[in-house]
Design a protein around this motif. Structure first.
Motif, PDB file in Angstrom:
ATOM      1  N   TYR A 252       0.729  -1.295   0.011  1.00  0.00           N
ATOM      2  CA  TYR A 252       0.017  -0.005  -0.111  1.00  0.00           C
ATOM      3  C   TYR A 252       0.931   1.227   0.090  1.00  0.00           C
ATOM      4  O   TYR A 252       1.655   1.412   0.780  1.00  0.00           O
ATOM      5  N   PHE A 253       0.596   2.235  -0.967  1.00  0.00           N
ATOM      6  CA  PHE A 253       1.194   3.617  -0.868  1.00  0.00           C
ATOM      7  C   PHE A 253       0.021   4.366  -1.541  1.00  0.00           C
ATOM      8  O   PHE A 253      -0.816   4.105  -2.197  1.00  0.00           O
ATOM      9  N   PRO A 254      -0.021   5.610  -0.443  1.00  0.00           N
ATOM     10  CA  PRO A 254      -1.546   6.486  -1.102  1.00  0.00           C
ATOM     11  C   PRO A 254      -1.418   6.935  -2.572  1.00  0.00           C
ATOM     12  O   PRO A 254      -2.775   6.924  -2.915  1.00  0.00           O
ATOM     13  N   PHE A 255      -0.406   6.828  -3.235  1.00  0.00           N
ATOM     14  CA  PHE A 255      -0.416   7.502  -4.235  1.00  0.00           C
ATOM     15  C   PHE A 255      -0.527   6.480  -5.645  1.00  0.00           C
ATOM     16  O   PHE A 255      -0.498   7.272  -6.683  1.00  0.00           O
ATOM     17  N   VAL A 256      -0.784   5.407  -5.136  1.00  0.00           N
ATOM     18  CA  VAL A 256      -0.751   4.187  -6.240  1.00  0.00           C
ATOM     19  C   VAL A 256      -1.795   3.140  -5.966  1.00  0.00           C
ATOM     20  O   VAL A 256      -2.266   2.933  -4.830  1.00  0.00           O
ATOM     21  N   GLU A 257      -2.556   2.673  -7.003  1.00  0.00           N
ATOM     22  CA  GLU A 257      -3.555   1.810  -6.719  1.00  0.00           C
ATOM     23  C   GLU A 257      -3.798   0.794  -8.061  1.00  0.00           C
ATOM     24  O   GLU A 257      -4.328   1.534  -9.065  1.00  0.00           O
ATOM     25  N   LEU A 286      12.035  -2.161  -4.712  1.00  0.00           N
ATOM     26  CA  LEU A 286      11.343  -1.115  -4.996  1.00  0.00           C
ATOM     27  C   LEU A 286       9.915  -1.124  -4.811  1.00  0.00           C
ATOM     28  O   LEU A 286       9.313  -2.202  -4.353  1.00  0.00           O
ATOM     29  N   GLY A 287       9.119  -0.012  -4.770  1.00  0.00           N
ATOM     30  CA  GLY A 287       7.798   0.232  -4.548  1.00  0.00           C
ATOM     31  C   GLY A 287       7.380   0.737  -5.765  1.00  0.00           C
ATOM     32  O   GLY A 287       7.813   1.299  -6.480  1.00  0.00           O
ATOM     33  N   ALA A 288       6.058   0.264  -6.242  1.00  0.00           N
ATOM     34  CA  ALA A 288       5.700   0.735  -7.545  1.00  0.00           C
ATOM     35  C   ALA A 288       3.990   0.447  -7.689  1.00  0.00           C
ATOM     36  O   ALA A 288       3.501  -0.021  -6.528  1.00  0.00           O
ATOM     37  N   GLY A 289       3.322   0.909  -8.336  1.00  0.00           N
ATOM     38  CA  GLY A 289       1.859   0.620  -8.681  1.00  0.00           C
ATOM     39  C   GLY A 289       1.539   1.503  -9.856  1.00  0.00           C
ATOM     40  O   GLY A 289       2.110   2.531 -10.385  1.00  0.00           O
ATOM     41  N   MET A 290       0.050   1.479 -10.017  1.00  0.00           N
ATOM     42  CA  MET A 290      -0.495   2.247 -11.033  1.00  0.00           C
ATOM     43  C   MET A 290      -1.090   3.681 -10.378  1.00  0.00           C
ATOM     44  O   MET A 290      -1.478   3.531  -9.285  1.00  0.00           O
ATOM     45  N   TYR A 309       1.759   4.408 -14.627  1.00  0.00           N
ATOM     46  CA  TYR A 309       2.393   3.648 -13.630  1.00  0.00           C
ATOM     47  C   TYR A 309       3.756   4.701 -13.033  1.00  0.00           C
ATOM     48  O   TYR A 309       4.061   5.773 -13.546  1.00  0.00           O
ATOM     49  N   ALA A 310       3.708   4.273 -11.594  1.00  0.00           N
ATOM     50  CA  ALA A 310       5.151   4.938 -11.018  1.00  0.00           C
ATOM     51  C   ALA A 310       5.878   3.790 -10.113  1.00  0.00           C
ATOM     52  O   ALA A 310       5.268   3.027  -9.874  1.00  0.00           O
ATOM     53  N   TRP A 311       7.260   4.226 -10.053  1.00  0.00           N
ATOM     54  CA  TRP A 311       7.831   3.548  -8.890  1.00  0.00           C
ATOM     55  C   TRP A 311       9.010   4.281  -8.382  1.00  0.00           C
ATOM     56  O   TRP A 311       9.276   5.242  -8.813  1.00  0.00           O
TER      57      TRP A 311
HETATM   58  N1  DAH Z   1       7.725   7.126  -2.418  1.00  0.00           N
HETATM   59  C1  DAH Z   1       7.994   5.858  -1.803  1.00  0.00           C
HETATM   60  C2  DAH Z   1       8.829   5.877  -0.369  1.00  0.00           C
HETATM   61  O1  DAH Z   1       9.547   6.772  -0.230  1.00  0.00           O
HETATM   62  C3  DAH Z   1       8.458   4.932  -2.745  1.00  0.00           C
HETATM   63  C4  DAH Z   1       7.364   4.523  -3.868  1.00  0.00           C
HETATM   64  C5  DAH Z   1       6.749   3.670  -3.800  1.00  0.00           C
HETATM   65  C6  DAH Z   1       7.395   5.501  -5.130  1.00  0.00           C
HETATM   66  C7  DAH Z   1       5.601   3.315  -4.647  1.00  0.00           C
HETATM   67  C8  DAH Z   1       6.414   5.284  -6.097  1.00  0.00           C
HETATM   68  C9  DAH Z   1       5.664   4.273  -5.919  1.00  0.00           C
HETATM   69  O2  DAH Z   1       6.335   5.794  -7.010  1.00  0.00           O
HETATM   70  O3  DAH Z   1       4.704   3.816  -6.832  1.00  0.00           O
HETATM   71  O4  DAH Z   1       9.013   4.998   0.054  1.00  0.00           O
END
Ligand code: DAH
Length: 343
Positions: A252-257, A286-290, A309-311
């Motif tokens: 879970y990250f607030p900016f991706v789903e 890494l963290g990632a998502g739509m 998408y972003a990571w």
């Molecule tokens: N900003 C996150 C952190 O500092 C890392 C991250 C997670 C970036 C998921 C992303 C993402 O763009 O989709 O832990």
């Protein structure tokens, strides 16, 4: 006037006396000029031959020539000796030992973090991402609000974030660049954002108050989760230089789903379990998502038309995984014994 014979002998005597007194190459040079030069003593003697009878002339001529050769030979030998003495003296004075091996010049090199950063950016530029730099000092909006963090989200807590005056803070991640880009550009947007991040944590072997991240994002019509997966796989293969086994875990990250975390098979033990992967066989990379529709909407990009998408990943972690460095503090201590190991 003394006889020519006497003059020759007195010249020989005075030459030998002066030669004894010559203690430098310079002395010897002037001695040579004095006796053998165009207007030198030997030449003057030669001129005296004019006053000799025709029988005496060849005899004295021979004697003067012998003297000239004698003087020349003494000058040559003495000059040679004095030159060697002066060189030896200079070597002693300058404490120069030409038999010692040369000194190796000290070459600077880029910091391991920057080496890794360069490597990551080279790969991603090659995959079509442009490089975008964002501010280290930013606002709540770009670091949190624009990324769909709820107003009471714990990450906004004073304990994690360095708050500055007048609503400014030190960014806690490079995701802030996403918000700047979404507000400034129209899709397609395909960018990577490298940079420094700051968190108010206790400094230990595993965490620091500042570290480096690279954020990447792609927004266009029809960008799918499959695109994200294939981009991550291709990127990681190039980064590790081999086909790596990957594992995608929901997160879970607030900016991706949906959001996920990406692991690779442990590079050290190949999955059998070791200290580096904490015996799990996997390394979290890494963290990632739509990208969440709220993030797109905030930048006036219609989530019904566009998707993305972003990571994000930590650079220190990548260096640690590739080198096995046990302590993150080594990166900031400027110890050349450590730094010079990264050529
Ligand atoms: N900003 C996150 C952190 O500092 C890392 C991250 C997670 C970036 C998921 C992303 C993402 O763009 O989709 O832990």
């Amino acid at each position: 006037m003394s006889s020519l014979h006497e003059q020759i002998e007195s010249l020989r005597t005075s030459f030998h006396q002066e030669l004894k007194g010559a203690s430098s190459v310079k002395d010897l040079d002037s001695l040579k000029t004095k006796y053998l030069g165009k207007k030198g003593s030997v030449q003057t003697l030669m001129q005296e031959l004019r006053h000799c009878s025709s029988e005496e002339r060849p005899v004295f001529g021979q004697v003067i020539n012998d003297l000239k050769e004698e003087i020349t030979s003494h000058c040559t030998h003495t000059l040679d000796r004095l030159q060697r003495e002066e060189l030896a003296h200079r070597i002693r004075e300058e404490s120069l030992d030409p038999t010692l091996p040369g000194k190796r010049g000290f070459l600077g090199r880029s910091h391991p973090i920057h080496q890794m950063m360069d490597k990551v950016l080279t790969i991603l530029s090659g995959m079509g991402f442009s490089i975008q730099y964002g501010p280290d000092v930013d606002t709540e909006h770009y670091n949190f609000g624009g990324l769909n963090f709820a107003p009471d989200h714990p990450a906004r807590d004073m304990q994690d974030t360095f708050h500055l005056n007048e609503g400014f803070l030190l960014r806690t991640h490079t995701s802030n660049v996403q918000v700047h880009a979404i507000e400034s550009f129209t899709p397609p947007i395909r960018m990577v954002a490298p940079g420094r991040c700051f968190r108010n944590e206790d400094i230990s072997a595993r965490s620091h108050v500042f570290f480096h991240q690279v954020e990447g994002f792609y927004i266009d019509k029809g960008v799918s989760f499959a695109d994200l997966l294939s981009t991550m796989e291709s990127f990681l293969d190039q980064l590790f230089g081999i086909k790596v086994e990957t594992r995608f875990r929901p997160s879970y990250f607030p900016f991706v789903e949906p959001g996920m975390e990406v692991d690779v098979r442990c590079t050290a033990c190949k999955g059998s379990g070791c200290r580096l992967c904490k015996h799990s066989g996997w390394l979290e990379i890494l963290g990632a998502g739509m990208i969440h529709p709220n993030v797109l909407k905030n930048g006036k990009i219609d989530p019904e038309v566009y998707s993305g998408y972003a990571w994000g990943m930590g650079i220190e972690r990548l260096v640690i995984l590739q080198t096995g460095i046990p302590d993150i503090r080594l990166f900031t201590q400027n110890d050349l014994r450590f730094l010079s190991q990264f050529s």
